[in-house]
Design a protein around this motif. Structure first.
Motif, PDB file in Angstrom:
ATOM      1  N   VAL A   6     -22.045   0.582 -12.904  1.00 19.50           N
ATOM      2  CA  VAL A   6     -22.329  -0.038 -11.615  1.00 19.50           C
ATOM      3  C   VAL A   6     -23.571   0.620 -11.035  1.00 19.50           C
ATOM      4  O   VAL A   6     -23.654   1.857 -10.962  1.00 19.50           O
ATOM      5  CB  VAL A   6     -21.151   0.131 -10.642  1.00 19.50           C
ATOM      6  N   VAL A   7     -24.552  -0.200 -10.643  1.00 17.89           N
ATOM      7  CA  VAL A   7     -25.787   0.310 -10.043  1.00 17.89           C
ATOM      8  C   VAL A   7     -25.891  -0.192  -8.608  1.00 17.89           C
ATOM      9  O   VAL A   7     -25.250  -1.176  -8.219  1.00 17.89           O
ATOM     10  CB  VAL A   7     -27.028  -0.114 -10.846  1.00 17.89           C
ATOM     11  N   LEU A   8     -26.709   0.493  -7.824  1.00 13.34           N
ATOM     12  CA  LEU A   8     -26.982   0.047  -6.462  1.00 13.34           C
ATOM     13  C   LEU A   8     -27.995  -1.085  -6.522  1.00 13.34           C
ATOM     14  O   LEU A   8     -29.134  -0.895  -6.948  1.00 13.34           O
ATOM     15  CB  LEU A   8     -27.509   1.202  -5.613  1.00 13.34           C
ATOM     16  N   ASN A   9     -27.575  -2.258  -6.101  1.00 10.48           N
ATOM     17  CA  ASN A   9     -28.429  -3.453  -6.176  1.00 10.48           C
ATOM     18  C   ASN A   9     -29.318  -3.598  -4.945  1.00 10.48           C
ATOM     19  O   ASN A   9     -30.460  -4.055  -5.039  1.00 10.48           O
ATOM     20  CB  ASN A   9     -27.552  -4.694  -6.332  1.00 10.48           C
ATOM     21  N   SER A  10     -28.797  -3.208  -3.788  1.00  6.94           N
ATOM     22  CA  SER A  10     -29.556  -3.299  -2.540  1.00  6.94           C
ATOM     23  C   SER A  10     -28.907  -2.394  -1.510  1.00  6.94           C
ATOM     24  O   SER A  10     -27.769  -1.953  -1.686  1.00  6.94           O
ATOM     25  CB  SER A  10     -29.589  -4.745  -2.025  1.00  6.94           C
ATOM     26  N   ARG A  11     -29.620  -2.127  -0.437  1.00  9.20           N
ATOM     27  CA  ARG A  11     -29.076  -1.300   0.630  1.00  9.20           C
ATOM     28  C   ARG A  11     -28.588  -2.200   1.770  1.00  9.20           C
ATOM     29  O   ARG A  11     -29.231  -3.204   2.094  1.00  9.20           O
ATOM     30  CB  ARG A  11     -30.136  -0.327   1.152  1.00  9.20           C
ATOM     31  N   PRO A  12     -27.473  -1.845   2.396  1.00 11.86           N
ATOM     32  CA  PRO A  12     -26.962  -2.672   3.491  1.00 11.86           C
ATOM     33  C   PRO A  12     -27.773  -2.545   4.768  1.00 11.86           C
ATOM     34  O   PRO A  12     -27.615  -3.347   5.694  1.00 11.86           O
ATOM     35  CB  PRO A  12     -25.537  -2.148   3.702  1.00 11.86           C
ATOM     36  N   GLY A  13     -28.669  -1.548   4.828  1.00 13.98           N
ATOM     37  CA  GLY A  13     -29.411  -1.284   6.052  1.00 13.98           C
ATOM     38  C   GLY A  13     -28.668  -0.285   6.910  1.00 13.98           C
ATOM     39  O   GLY A  13     -27.450  -0.128   6.815  1.00 13.98           O
ATOM     40  N   LYS A  14     -29.394   0.408   7.782  1.00 15.64           N
ATOM     41  CA  LYS A  14     -28.779   1.476   8.567  1.00 15.64           C
ATOM     42  C   LYS A  14     -27.648   0.973   9.453  1.00 15.64           C
ATOM     43  O   LYS A  14     -26.723   1.707   9.767  1.00 15.64           O
ATOM     44  CB  LYS A  14     -29.845   2.173   9.407  1.00 15.64           C
ATOM     45  N   LEU A  25     -23.054  -4.952 -11.618  1.00 19.03           N
ATOM     46  CA  LEU A  25     -22.451  -4.487 -12.870  1.00 19.03           C
ATOM     47  C   LEU A  25     -23.397  -4.761 -14.017  1.00 19.03           C
ATOM     48  O   LEU A  25     -23.923  -5.870 -14.152  1.00 19.03           O
ATOM     49  CB  LEU A  25     -21.116  -5.192 -13.105  1.00 19.03           C
ATOM     50  N   GLU A  26     -23.628  -3.767 -14.839  1.00 15.17           N
ATOM     51  CA  GLU A  26     -24.513  -3.890 -15.992  1.00 15.17           C
ATOM     52  C   GLU A  26     -23.802  -3.408 -17.254  1.00 15.17           C
ATOM     53  O   GLU A  26     -22.858  -2.618 -17.188  1.00 15.17           O
ATOM     54  CB  GLU A  26     -25.779  -3.042 -15.801  1.00 15.17           C
ATOM     55  N   GLU A  27     -24.298  -3.867 -18.387  1.00  9.59           N
ATOM     56  CA  GLU A  27     -23.845  -3.346 -19.675  1.00  9.59           C
ATOM     57  C   GLU A  27     -25.026  -2.692 -20.357  1.00  9.59           C
ATOM     58  O   GLU A  27     -26.105  -3.286 -20.460  1.00  9.59           O
ATOM     59  CB  GLU A  27     -23.272  -4.464 -20.553  1.00  9.59           C
ATOM     60  N   ILE A  28     -24.838  -1.455 -20.781  1.00 11.69           N
ATOM     61  CA  ILE A  28     -25.913  -0.714 -21.430  1.00 11.69           C
ATOM     62  C   ILE A  28     -25.408  -0.136 -22.743  1.00 11.69           C
ATOM     63  O   ILE A  28     -24.208  -0.097 -23.008  1.00 11.69           O
ATOM     64  CB  ILE A  28     -26.439   0.430 -20.533  1.00 11.69           C
ATOM     65  N   GLU A 323     -15.431  -3.331 -12.772  1.00 13.92           N
ATOM     66  CA  GLU A 323     -16.151  -4.493 -12.227  1.00 13.92           C
ATOM     67  C   GLU A 323     -15.805  -4.758 -10.771  1.00 13.92           C
ATOM     68  O   GLU A 323     -16.502  -5.509 -10.079  1.00 13.92           O
ATOM     69  CB  GLU A 323     -15.854  -5.742 -13.066  1.00 13.92           C
ATOM     70  N   ASN A 324     -14.752  -4.130 -10.273  1.00 11.70           N
ATOM     71  CA  ASN A 324     -14.336  -4.337  -8.882  1.00 11.70           C
ATOM     72  C   ASN A 324     -14.795  -3.223  -7.951  1.00 11.70           C
ATOM     73  O   ASN A 324     -14.452  -3.237  -6.769  1.00 11.70           O
ATOM     74  CB  ASN A 324     -12.807  -4.443  -8.810  1.00 11.70           C
TER      75      ASN A 324
END
Length: 416
Positions: A6-14, A25-28, A323-324
């Motif tokens: 699981v990676v950080l896709n975006s920030r929710p903002g302050k 979710l990624e597969e590597i 994944e959750n």
């Protein structure tokens, strides 16, 4: 080896609330070769905790917290098994934990980042190492001991906000064990209020969504409040502080209600609340458990003994599948939550989790007498379902293994 992460896709903002879309979710492919000092670990449990909201910002607001980076694997508390090792301190099969465990199904880690733990400390409930017999339990115990100043036979009254959360639920029980004659919990639902009173031994509970908190505090704390374990901050804490006694103490553990706001930590108090603190000589100092790690070993042993003896009971919410992980943030609203990332797990809506890997199946009856299996209800290609007195549990196993284990459990442990 193909692994999920699981990676950080975006920030929710302050000032934003986290949503599942902030994660991806990624597969590597994980290289199988290990270097000297490295181990390959298989993730069993990952913990989602309130402090992680700060790590979603570019500036965490705390010098001891590093921000998560966009498109990079996120990390936090984790527990797992060593599959292979090129580190002298660890061998295959060891159970290990880390505060910086990557959110991956498998990972290559250096031995210096890991700590070996004894499953007997938690009677095989390995998820407890991320909660009650881990950093969460330490925060509750050491926070009370260092900042609470509870004295037996002093008739102290303690209030806990966020009382059904991972830290608050333990803190309230410790307050009772350390001598408080009255422990009042503040929660967000009738179900939570019922659980902390009936299951955890709180004196009473207040549902802040449905009840008037100041009025209920006066009713529940007729002699005022001597110790406040503060997990939430905001208006609830203002109401508690207004009714605290002279010379009382606040354990400033968290400010969950303020984490989605762009405010410093600790957040500023209202003028009226500041006056209350000063006029009543109330102590309110920021508590960071990392400053007391020299006392951790003894504290963990004490927590382990209390839990084994049943004097402290553990509530945890368990969600199956890496994944959750992103969705847990929205679901749990920043209360401690555990995700199972392996296969051999039961999980239930009743907030109990039992790890069943091959080596510990024989200990089922001894370690889980409080969860008797009543009836096996179905077997399918996805696994099997069982009924307990807490409801339906699902065992995720290949169907052949599931049938084999079902027969074993049916013959040994299931009641008629």
């Amino acid at each position: 080896m193909q692994v999920q992460r699981v990676v950080l896709n975006s920030r929710p903002g302050k000032n934003g609330a986290p949503v599942p879309e902030n994660f991806r979710l990624e597969e590597i492919t994980l290289a199988p070769d290990l270097k000297d000092g490295e181990v390959l670990v298989r993730t069993l449990y990952l913990s989602v905790d309130p402090y992680m909201r700060c790590r979603m910002n570019e500036d965490t607001g705390a010098d001891y917290l590093t921000p998560w980076q966009i498109s990079k694997c996120v990390d936090g508390g984790g527990v797992g098994l060593i599959d292979s090792s090129r580190c002298n301190n660890f061998a295959a099969g060891d159970v290990v934990i880390s505060f910086n465990w990557p959110w991956q199904t498998h990972a290559v880690m250096t031995g210096s980042d890991l700590q070996k733990v004894d499953p007997q400390l938690v009677d095989g409930h390995l998820s407890y190492f991320l909660g009650a017999v881990g950093i969460t339990g330490l925060t509750a115990l050491l926070g009370i001991r260092e900042k609470g100043h509870i004295t037996k036979r002093a008739n102290h009254t303690m209030v806990v906000s966020g009382a059904a959360g991972a830290c608050g639920s333990i803190a309230g029980q410790i307050g009772r064990l350390d001598g408080c004659v009255r422990v009042v919990g503040i929660c967000g639902s009738d179900e939570k209020c019922k659980a902390i009173v009936e299951d955890l031994g709180f004196s009473t509970a207040i549902n802040y969504h449905l009840e008037d908190v100041p009025t209920r505090l006066k009713e529940s704390c007729p002699d005022g409040i001597d110790v406040y374990f503060d997990n939430v901050g905001g208006a609830i804490s203002d109401a508690v502080i207004a009714q605290m006694n002279n010379g009382s103490h606040i354990i400033l553990c968290g400010q969950i209600s303020q984490y989605n706001k762009d405010v410093p930590y600790p957040p500023p108090l209202s003028e009226e609340t500041q006056k209350n603190l000063q006029s009543k000589n109330i102590t309110r100092e920021r508590f960071t458990v990392l400053n007391y790690m020299s006392k951790a070993d003894a504290a963990l042993c004490e927590l382990s003994q209390w839990i084994k003896s049943g004097r402290i009971k553990v509530l945890e919410t368990v969600v199956n599948g890496i994944e959750n992980m992103g969705g847990i943030y929205e679901f749990q609203h920043f209360c401690n939550c555990i995700s199972c990332c392996g296969q051999f797990h039961f999980f239930s809506f009743s907030c109990r989790c039992i790890l069943l890997y091959d080596e510990r199946r024989k200990h089922w009856q001894a370690n889980h007498k409080n969860i008797p299996l009543k009836k096996i209800t179905s077997v399918s290609s996805g696994g099997c379902a069982l009924t307990t007195h807490h409801g339906k549990l699902t065992l995720l196993l290949p169907v052949i293994s599931a049938i084999k284990l079902l027969n074993e459990l049916q013959s040994k442990y299931c009641a008629d």
